[in-house]
Design an enzyme around this catalytic site. Structure first.
Site: not given
Ligand code: ASP
Length: 314
Positions: A166, A194, A196-197, A217-218, A220
């Site tokens: 992200t 869906r 995310g965060d 990022t990660g 979410g």
């Molecule tokens: N945080 C993002 C989500 O969950 C994805 C990511 O950062 O890899 O949509």
């Protein structure tokens, strides 16, 4: 003046710095993120990101500015690659903070945002198909449509390894104004709709000029459950340093229960421009640049272990 970003923000850093010098922190964040959204080689943001399980790309983004705490976000938006610009216009033109799905696309059309009929290259479509072929029986894959039951296939096919990118940007000007922005195509092969965060203020993105900013990022879902970006800023409000605040928020994530525990990365800045990056994946980096530098510095993120817990769905 200073800008920090996730390392995939490098392509947007020169434009962000120019915009910071000639405009505002909001201009800087938008300009930087737009170039990442346009980059066909970044499969986690904007155009040519990884699609959802039925092969559609749905974008999430948000922007927040730290003086008024005004914010804008789009969730699960189709057909408009520059999600950050749509998010900014929501912040500036509507009484709302977040638009989702068809409403987000409708607003994007109304403001004349650039659209794209083909949001994915044939290579990414082929990659999506190959990935799904590993998990879905051929007859299911051939007939994926509005009526298909997807729950089981999402559980099998969603790829935690691909939920780790992200783009994050945080900009600070010499008056202490802060702005943070995020844009993503989200978790690869996710359930349609869906969210995310990234578009959720307080989860993936939060800023307050009085204390600082954080962007994630990660996975979410983890940042939503722990209100991670807000937690980091709140810990700074409570007197912790940017480093202590970010590490504490990572510990909060580590301590979540349940099976879906994956990777998390944060960048954070305090009100004075001190910054810190943290990750649960060894050897990840982030970047920072000030107007006096010819190119961004790539900095290591501090590692906080969050043991993965994915086994129950594989
Ligand atoms: N945080 C993002 C989500 O969950 C994805 C990511 O950062 O890899 O949509």
């Amino acid at each position: 003046m200073i800008i920090v970003a996730s390392s995939n923000g490098r392509i947007g850093m020169p434009a962000a710095l120019n915009a910071l010098q000639s405009g505002s922190v909001i201009d800087a964040v938008e300009a930087g993120i737009r170039l990442v959204e346009a980059n066909p080689d970044d499969h986690t943001v904007g155009y040519n990101g990884y699609p959802n399980i039925v092969g559609d790309i749905e974008l999430d983004a948000s922007i927040m500015e730290g003086q008024s705490l005004m914010s804008g976000g789009v969730a699960a938006m189709k057909g408009y690659p520059y999600a950050i610009s749509v998010a900014r216009q929501i912040m500036e033109k509507l009484p709302h903070v977040l638009l989702a799905g068809e409403g987000a696309a409708r607003f994007a059309r109304e403001i004349g945002a650039e659209s794209k009929d083909q949001m994915l290259t044939p290579e990414i479509v082929a990659f999506w198909r190959r990935k799904l072929e590993q998990h879905l029986p051929a007859e299911i894959l051939a007939t994926l449509d509005d009526q298909s039951a997807l729950t089981e296939w999402v559980r099998l096919a969603t790829d935690p390894e691909r939920a780790y990118s992200t783009v994050n940007f945080i900009a600070r000007d010499d008056q202490g104004n802060l702005c943070s922005g995020i844009s993503t195509s989200g978790w690869a092969w996710k359930y349609p709709g869906r969210v995310g965060d990234s578009p959720i203020i307080g989860a993936g993105n939060y800023v307050d000029n009085r204390y600082g900013a954080c962007a994630c990022t990660g996975m979410g879902e983890m940042a939503i459950r722990a209100s991670t970006a807000h937690s980091v800023v709140f810990y700074m409000k409570m007197g912790r340093s940017v480093k202590e605040a970010a590490i504490q928020a990572m510990h909060d994530l580590r301590d979540l229960g349940g099976p879906y525990i994956g990777v998390m990365n944060l960048i954070a800045m305090d009100k004075d421009g001190n910054h810190f990056g943290v990750t649960s994946m060894a050897s990840r980096t982030y970047i920072m640049q000030t107007p006096g530098m010819n190119q961004p510095a790539e900095l290591p993120r501090y590692f906080v272990e969050i043991p993965l817990r994915w086994e129950t769905i594989n």
